[in-house]
Structure formats: structure tokens, C-alpha cells
Design an enzyme around this catalytic site. Structure first.
Site, PDB file in Angstrom:
ATOM      1  N   THR A   1      32.017  41.139  23.034  1.00 28.00           N
ATOM      2  CA  THR A   1      32.427  40.886  24.408  1.00 28.00           C
ATOM      3  C   THR A   1      31.265  40.327  25.221  1.00 28.00           C
ATOM      4  O   THR A   1      30.196  40.019  24.668  1.00 28.00           O
ATOM      5  CB  THR A   1      33.067  42.159  25.029  1.00 28.00           C
ATOM      6  OG1 THR A   1      33.645  41.795  26.276  1.00 28.00           O
ATOM      7  CG2 THR A   1      32.055  43.279  25.251  1.00 28.00           C
TER       8      THR A   1
ATOM      9  N   SER B   1      39.094  48.987  23.955  1.00 29.49           N
ATOM     10  CA  SER B   1      39.296  48.664  22.534  1.00 29.49           C
ATOM     11  C   SER B   1      39.326  49.893  21.628  1.00 29.49           C
ATOM     12  O   SER B   1      40.108  49.921  20.666  1.00 29.49           O
ATOM     13  CB  SER B   1      38.235  47.669  22.060  1.00 29.49           C
ATOM     14  OG  SER B   1      38.468  46.418  22.663  1.00 29.49           O
TER      15      SER B   1
ATOM     16  N   GLY C   1      36.397  28.933  33.282  1.00 32.08           N
ATOM     17  CA  GLY C   1      35.367  29.772  32.671  1.00 32.08           C
ATOM     18  C   GLY C   1      35.682  29.990  31.198  1.00 32.08           C
ATOM     19  O   GLY C   1      36.515  29.267  30.620  1.00 32.08           O
TER      20      GLY C   1
ATOM     21  N   LYS D   1      29.802  36.273  23.508  1.00 27.93           N
ATOM     22  CA  LYS D   1      30.852  35.587  22.745  1.00 27.93           C
ATOM     23  C   LYS D   1      30.421  34.218  22.198  1.00 27.93           C
ATOM     24  O   LYS D   1      30.907  33.794  21.158  1.00 27.93           O
ATOM     25  CB  LYS D   1      32.111  35.427  23.600  1.00 27.93           C
ATOM     26  CG  LYS D   1      32.887  36.726  23.784  1.00 27.93           C
ATOM     27  CD  LYS D   1      34.202  36.512  24.498  1.00 27.93           C
ATOM     28  CE  LYS D   1      34.888  37.831  24.792  1.00 27.93           C
ATOM     29  NZ  LYS D   1      36.197  37.685  25.401  1.00 27.93           N
TER      30      LYS D   1
ATOM     31  N   GLY E   1      41.182  28.061  36.775  1.00 24.81           N
ATOM     32  CA  GLY E   1      39.900  28.493  36.222  1.00 24.81           C
ATOM     33  C   GLY E   1      39.425  27.596  35.099  1.00 24.81           C
ATOM     34  O   GLY E   1      40.224  26.893  34.457  1.00 24.81           O
TER      35      GLY E   1
ATOM     36  N   ALA F   1      37.396  32.264  29.497  1.00 24.61           N
ATOM     37  CA  ALA F   1      38.781  32.575  29.126  1.00 24.61           C
ATOM     38  C   ALA F   1      39.689  31.360  29.339  1.00 24.61           C
ATOM     39  O   ALA F   1      40.487  31.011  28.463  1.00 24.61           O
ATOM     40  CB  ALA F   1      39.282  33.758  29.945  1.00 24.61           C
TER      41      ALA F   1
END
Ligand code: NAP
Length: 289
Positions: free
Chosen positions: A66, A21, A132, A70, A130, A134
Site C-alpha cells: 500500500t 486487509s 492520481g 505501490k 481525478g 487510483a
């Protein structure tokens, strides 16, 4: 040059040493001529609320958040954007008068990355691998962008079912169909957009892939892996070998950062500027143009 008017932005998480970042935000600040610096802050367990309060007291303009904070950060905010509240995860804090407002630019960043590549969600038949953090955000994105049907495949059935229940409830229709990952052969016939949202295949385990069956990959016209390390994942290679188009998650990372930068500074970043930052990210990963 850092002087008395320099504004500060940063990243809170743990660990933070491997973040890219600072490349995004410090490049943008330089290109836009903003007197701003972006630095990572490692926040130890149990000190999150203190860190957010301290940042506010120090007049920090904005923060990214992060792993592992979150979701936990939401209770330290004065306001949470509606979409981020639905997802239950915030990755960007924007300073307001009384404290910070939280947004989820991971999701809007993924959308901008996909539309930039000409990938559409509206009306599409989608396989999502997935369930999770994300993948959950991707499931919301699919609901919000009016996907046709989303077959959500996860190793742990309960997590897939929970995401489906939440997203279907939020959008008032059965858009998400939860499935066990090992049942992938029960997917209907047809061609799909597949979004890889598990952590399988992430460096250093670059030979791993969540499904290793050529027949599965023949169902995919476009594969989008949220992973960007390695630059070409095994999932992407298998999609390409079966004749599909494949993309990694680096542009998602790029645009989540760009949208955060736009929120902090009240500016619009052009595609030309975005392209410059993308090249810097590739260089930071050791991939020279
Ligand atoms: P997470 O919450 O830990 O979720 C991990 C997911 O992977 C779960 O669905 C888990 O299934 C599945 N999984 C893990 N090991 C598995 C295995 N051996 N076999 C099958 N499934 C397995 O992680 P996350 O935060 O969602 O992140 C997922 C990936 O997205 C990461 O690789 C991350 O780097 C990437 N990501 C990229 C960006 C970007 O900007 N490009 C942003 C965010 C995340 P179970 O539920 O069964 O455990």
C-alpha cells in the site's frame, strides 16, 4: 491454531494501522480451512527493498503493498504482470521460485466489484474524476475494457494530460479526453457513468465534494466512489439526490483482497464466501447488518 505449518501473508506500507486487509484474509483463511495468517508490517522509508528480500528469505507466501510503495516496489520484483507494469503500480506480490511477482488487483478488484453490481464499462460514456494513482489505474481499466469515451477531469491539468497520453498510447486510440476539473460545464450532453477517484470527501472531511453543482449530478446515471470511508460519501448523496444509483469503494477493497488471496492460494472464492467477508468488513467499519 498457529503451528509449524502456518503460512504467512501480510501488508507492507506506511502507515498500516488502519488497514482492513487482515479482516479480509484472516476471514478467508478461516472459511477455507487454510493454515494461514495475515499481518500488517510497517516499513520505514528507505527499507522497502530490504523488507521484500527479507520476506522472501522468511518464505512469506504473499504480500499486499500500500501507500507509499505501490510504484517503488516494482524494482524489487523478479517479474511484473503486464497490466500492472502498464499501470506502473503493484499492490500484490506472489511468491515464485526466485522472488516475488507483482500484480495490480486494485484494478481487477474494481472491475469485479463493478460487474457484480451490473455496471458495464464496454461502450460506456464515462466521467472519471481525478488523475492520481487510483484514477490512473481506472483509466487503464477503461481502456482495457473498451469504454466508449472517458472524460478525465482533474484539478491539475498536466496530470490529466499525462494519464491520457499514456493510456491512449497503450491502447492505440483516443479513449481518454483530459479536462480541467473547473471546466466540467463543458462536458457534452448525455448521461454518464461517473467514477470518483480523487481523495476529496474521504473521512474525516466527509462534507467535501469535488464538484458541488446539482446540474453536474443530473448527467450521472451511476456514480461509483472509490472512497468507502464514510460508507455514503457526499458525492454518492448528490448522485442519489439527482436520481442516479451510487456505490462506494468497499467492494473494490473486498475484491482486490479476494483476488490476491486467490493468487496466493490457487483457489477460487465463491460469491457466498465473498458475501461473508463483506459483512465482516461492514462490521469492522461499525456498520452492523
Ligand atoms: P492520490 O494519488 O493522492 O491522488 C489524489 C487525487 O485527488 C488527485 O487527482 C488530486 O488532484 C485529487 N485531489 C486531491 N485534493 C483535491 C482537491 N482539494 N480538489 C480537487 N482534487 C483534489 O490518491 P489515490 O491513491 O489515487 O487515491 C484516491 C482515492 O481513492 C483515495 O480516497 C483512496 O482512499 C481511494 N482508493 C480506494 C481504493 C479501494 O480499494 N476502494 C483503492 C485505492 C484508492 P491533483 O492531481 O490536482 O493533485
Amino acid at each position: 491454531m498457529i503451528d509449524g505449518k502456518t503460512r504467512l501473508c501480510g501488508l507492507i506500507g506506511n502507515p498500516v494501522e488502519h488497514t482492513m486487509s487482515p479482516v479480509i484474509h484472516n476471514t478467508l483463511a478461516e472459511k477455507c480451512g487454510h493454515n494461514l495468517v495475515y499481518v500488517p508490517f510497517q516499513v520505514e522509508e528507505g527499507r522497502l527493498a530490504e523488507a521484500v528480500k527479507g520476506a522472501c528469505a522468511l518464505n512469506v507466501l504473499g504480500l499486499n503493498v500500500t501507500v507509499p510503495y505501490k510504484s517503488a516496489v516494482i524494482e524489487s520484483l523478479v517479474e511484473t504482470d503486464e497490466l500492472a507494469a502498464h499501470i506502473g503500480a503493484v499492490n500484490t506480490l506472489v511468491r515464485t521460485d526466485g522472488g516475488y511477482k507483482g500484480y495490480n488487483t486494485d484494478m481487477t478488484g474494481l472491475y469485479r466489484a463493478m460487474t457484480g453490481e451490473g455496471i458495464r464499462i464496454e461502450g460506456e460514456e464515462i466521467i472519471l474524476l481525478g488523475a492520481g494513482g487510483a484514477a490512473r489505474a481506472v483509466a487503464y481499466l477503461c481502456g482495457a475494457q473498451k469504454a466508449g469515451k472517458v472524460w478525465l477531469l482533474n484539478r491539475t491539468r498536466e496530470k490529466a494530460e499525462q494519464v491520457a497520453e499514456e493510456v491512449n498510447g497503450a491502447f492505440g486510440r483516443d479513449v481518454i479526453v483530459p479536462m480541467l476539473l473547473s471546466d466540467y460545464q463543458k462536458l457534452p450532453d448525455g448521461k454518464f457513468l461517473a467514477i470518483q477517484g480523487t481523495s476529496v470527501g474521504l473521512a474525516p472531511n466527509t462534507e467535501d465534494v469535488v464538484i458541488d453543482d446539482a446540474a453536474f449530478y443530473r448527467k450521472i446515471h451511476t456514480g461509483f466512489d472509490l472512497i468507502y470511508r464514510p460508507f455514503t460519501t457526499r458525492f454518492m448523496s448528490l448522485v442519489q439526490e439527482a436520481g442516479g444509483k451510487a456505490y462506494n469503494g468497499l467492494k473494490m477493497l473486498l475484491y482486490q483482497g479476494i483476488i490476491a488471496y486467490e493468487l496466493w492460494n490457487g483457489v477460487e472464492i465463491t460469491e457466498e464466501e465473498a458475501g461473508l467477508v463483506y459483512e465482516k468488513l461492514r462490521q469492522a467499519m461499525g456498520l452492523f447488518a
